[in-house]
Design an enzyme around this catalytic site. Structure first.
Site, PDB file in Angstrom:
ATOM      1  CG  ASP A 149      -1.831   1.168   1.312  1.00  0.00           C
ATOM      2  OD1 ASP A 149      -2.756   1.243   0.484  1.00  0.00           O
ATOM      3  OD2 ASP A 149      -1.623   2.038   2.184  1.00  0.00           O
ATOM      4  CD  GLU A 182      -2.267   2.476  -3.424  1.00  0.00           C
ATOM      5  OE1 GLU A 182      -3.376   2.984  -3.655  1.00  0.00           O
ATOM      6  OE2 GLU A 182      -1.744   2.443  -2.286  1.00  0.00           O
TER       7      GLU A 182
END
Length: 485
Positions: free
Chosen positions: A203, A240
């Protein structure tokens, strides 16, 4: 000295390449994101549906303890308070059991790992830990104020320093250049490897320095051979990095040591299948569109974020026909490692997952989940995941278009698909399939030697007579050698 340097460089290159290996079991090719599912439910889904239907892996929601926030929005899972494995999806025991059961079913587990930051909300966590944002303290890790970058707002996307050293949306930003911070992150990731995971979605990787991530990834353990992984297998990292062009951070900075989530993929296909860009332009789909090389990319139509906050180009379950067509195209096309979404229906952006009863440990309400218990979605996802498995190892062949909104293409001598956004297709199209009758797996299924949907006949020259109406619910058809009548 020269030989030693060469050996070190070769070792690092092999390590980085290994981190792009998705660790799928043979004959499996697609990850499904079971967003906010309980660990016990995921285990059952692996054994009863995902494993038997050929799915390769599951991306799970962040398993680290998070702050309990107000009405329990979905995004509280992205506000870690410690690295204890205790969330509303279940505790460490349930997580470990799920990972083992899924691995035994041939389905790998990929963890959504949050270590760019800690929680922006002071309070108590899902496992009873506490934090205080003001002094930037997470005592359950423990982290203190010296482990974070100084407070500043991440708001200048032309400036890599601002993007990577400031606080994203007020989230206390960890300094991954510090050995202590790296060690705590590694304790978390290595514990998950011990439990049997196959890799990590990282993330907010865009908000961390590539050099720091490369060091951290390189120090994560090899995968646990007790869970069926080969000796020396490396965790799969997919990062990401939102890069639609024109900013100070590029997705290409992250491909040397892992793969990257290709956000441009869903944006461009969303435009195409909503009729904003003619389908015939997809003939050269891939890097020619500004996408990463396929070996560097994990691709998707939508994710848990842009389902809620994305532009009009993003297709979701709320646009069923073009959404299913875009998913069908993604799973039929050989580019990238594919990931599909299984979420829950929502009426407002912050809405958390559904339950039956007063607490988050109660049984989930199946009727509000999309792509799981919803049988219509299961049909499309199942058959096209099966199609991708059936045509694995082949490339695009026999591309056809009407010059506008009708396209068709083959996957060597293994499969063939056709799509229409406007007008009907009625006629012979060239394939490379062996002669015979094939069941269209989109409109029906092969059952006791018969097709419950359309049958497509292929003659000895590979010509297939295709009938596809623009008014059909799904907008495409698919045939492959594993569904021959």
């Amino acid at each position: 000295m020269f030989l030693t340097s060469v050996l070190i460089l070769c070792s690092l290159a092999a390590l980085s390449l290994g981190q792009k290996n998705n660790n799928f079991a043979p004959g499996r090719n697609t990850i499904v994101h079971l967003f906010e599912w309980h660990w016990d439910d995921i285990a059952n889904e692996c054994e009863n549906f995902l494993g038997p239907k050929g799915f390769a892996g599951v991306q799970i929601s962040p398993p680290a303890e998070n702050t309990v926030i107000g009405d329990r929005p979905w995004w509280e899972r992205y506000q870690p308070i410690s690295y204890a494995l205790n969330t509303r999806s279940g505790d460490e025991s349930a997580l470990a059991s799920m990972i083992r059961r899924c691995n035994n079913a041939g389905v790998r587990i990929y963890v959504d790992a949050v270590f760019n930051h800690m929680s922006a909300t002071s309070g108590i966590g899902t496992g009873g830990s506490s934090c205080d944002v003001e002094p930037s303290a997470s005592p359950a890790v423990p982290y203190g104020s010296g482990d974070f970058h100084g407070r500043c707002t991440s708001n200048n996307y032309q400036d890599p320093n601002n993007i990577r050293n400031c606080w994203l949306s007020g989230l206390p930003d960890l300094d991954q250049s510090k050995d202590y911070v790296r060690d705590k992150i590694l304790e978390y990731l290595n514990h998950l490897v011990d439990l049997g995971v196959a890799g990590f979605r990282v993330d907010a990787a865009k908000h961390m320095w590539p050099a720091d991530l490369q060091v951290i990834y390189g120090r994560v353990k090899d995968l646990n051979t007790d869970h069926g992984f080969s000796q020396g297998s490396r965790p799969f990292f997919y990062q990401e990095v939102i890069d639609l062009g024109g900013e100070g951070v590029s997705k290409n900075e992250y491909t040397g040591f892992g793969t990257v989530l290709e956000f441009k993929y869903g944006t461009e296909l969303g435009n195409a299948f909503q009729g904003n860009n003619a389908l015939h332009n997809l003939e050269n789909w891939g890097p020619a569109w500004g996408l990463l090389e396929g070996t560097d990319a994990v691709v998707f139509i939508d994710n848990h974020d842009n389902q809620r906050t994305g532009s009009g180009a993003i297709l979701t379950y709320k646009n069923p026909r073009p959404y299913k067509m875009a998913i069908g195209f993604m799973l039929a096309h050989p580019y990238g490692t594919t990931r599909i979404m299984s979420s829950f229906s929502f009426d407002y952006n912050d809405q958390g997952p559904p339950t039956q009863g007063p607490g988050f440990n109660s049984v989930r309400n199946l009727h509000q989940w999309v792509g799981g218990a919803n049988t219509g979605w299961r049909q499309i996802l199942r058959v096209m995941v099966g199609f991708r498995n059936a045509v694995d190892g082949t490339s695009i062949s026999n591309w056809w278009s009407d010059g506008n909104q009708q396209i068709a293409f083959g996957r060597g001598d293994k499969g063939f698909v056709a799509f229409t956004l406007a007008g009907d297709i009625n006629g012979n199209l060239q394939t490379s399939l062996p002669a015979g009758s094939y069941c269209d797996i989109v409109s029906g299924k092969l059952e006791n030697g018969s097709c419950t949907g359309k049958t497509v006949n292929v003659d000895g020259n590979g010509q297939a007579y295709i009938t596809l109406s623009s008014g059909e619910d799904d907008g495409f058809l698919a045939i492959h050698v594993g569904a021959k009548v």
